[in-house]
Design an enzyme around this catalytic site. Sequence first.
Site, PDB file in Angstrom:
ATOM      1  N   CYS A  53      18.192  44.294   9.933  1.00  0.00           N
ATOM      2  CA  CYS A  53      18.881  43.255   9.986  1.00  0.00           C
ATOM      3  C   CYS A  53      18.032  41.942  10.494  1.00  0.00           C
ATOM      4  O   CYS A  53      18.073  40.940  10.254  1.00  0.00           O
ATOM      5  CB  CYS A  53      20.177  43.480  10.963  1.00  0.00           C
ATOM      6  SG  CYS A  53      21.451  44.478  10.347  1.00  0.00           S
TER       7      CYS A  53
HETATM    8  C1  BEZ Z   1      19.472  48.196  10.267  1.00  0.00           C
HETATM    9  O1  BEZ Z   1      19.495  46.947  10.373  1.00  0.00           O
HETATM   10  O2  BEZ Z   1      18.180  48.822  10.495  1.00  0.00           O
HETATM   11  C2  BEZ Z   1      20.537  49.228  10.132  1.00  0.00           C
HETATM   12  C3  BEZ Z   1      21.908  48.638  10.887  1.00  0.00           C
HETATM   13  C4  BEZ Z   1      22.917  49.685  10.598  1.00  0.00           C
HETATM   14  C5  BEZ Z   1      22.600  50.804  10.037  1.00  0.00           C
HETATM   15  C6  BEZ Z   1      21.497  51.219   9.430  1.00  0.00           C
HETATM   16  C7  BEZ Z   1      20.305  50.315   9.626  1.00  0.00           C
END
Ligand code: BEZ
Length: 222
Positions: free
Chosen positions: A51
């Site tokens: 994210c």
């Molecule tokens: C991420 O942004 O890395 C992420 C967020 C939630 C679950 C898996 C990855």
Amino acid sequence: MATEQKVGLRLGYKAPNFKANTTQGEIDFYDFIGDSWVILFSHPADFTPVCTTELAEAARLAPEFQKRGVKQIGLSCNELGSHEKWVQDINQFGNVNLSFPIIADPTREIAKLYDMLDEQDLTNLDEKGIPFTVRTVYVIDPKKTVRLSLQYPASTGRQFNEILRCIDSLQLTDREKVATPQGWTPGQPLIVHNSLKTDAAKEHFKGKEVKEVFPYLRFVNL
Ligand code: BEZ
């Protein structure tokens, strides 16, 4: 794991209105849209790696969205204070100055309204086991109609240039009787809309070459 099918927010549906707290104050979504196009996009959670890379890229590309008359607005189920702290990390990571609002939706009211919750990834849950959002994108036009939607799982970061490419296609095909072929980017040949027969297309695009490969596949450069 398959779950019971639900009807989501389909292309052509009116985007529902809502009020929300954002990093730029309270908004009424319809007032926010105004006469613009909007990209409303959710991410699973603040302070997560994929994210962070996505939001930094969305911030870097802000001038490209603005050029096309598109307002950006993010959303996750985190609290406002969390968004505000996380934006500092995004800015540091991407060497950007994130300038679009991010909606705080801890009750998931908007995530439910926009069918953004993760029904399949048992790792994408909060500490109470309640699903977070997936990586949903809605492109909404100035009439508040949903024109494009994408859903990516939490593990797969989006390509924001692809979203810009789709917006270019939507805005161009609203203006001209054309469609865009696979992988099209601005400046490349366009497909004559199938509502125009070849003779009518030659008349319609007078002065431009209409190349017919098959009666149903004709190219034109505009
Ligand atoms: C991420 O942004 O890395 C992420 C967020 C939630 C679950 C898996 C990855």
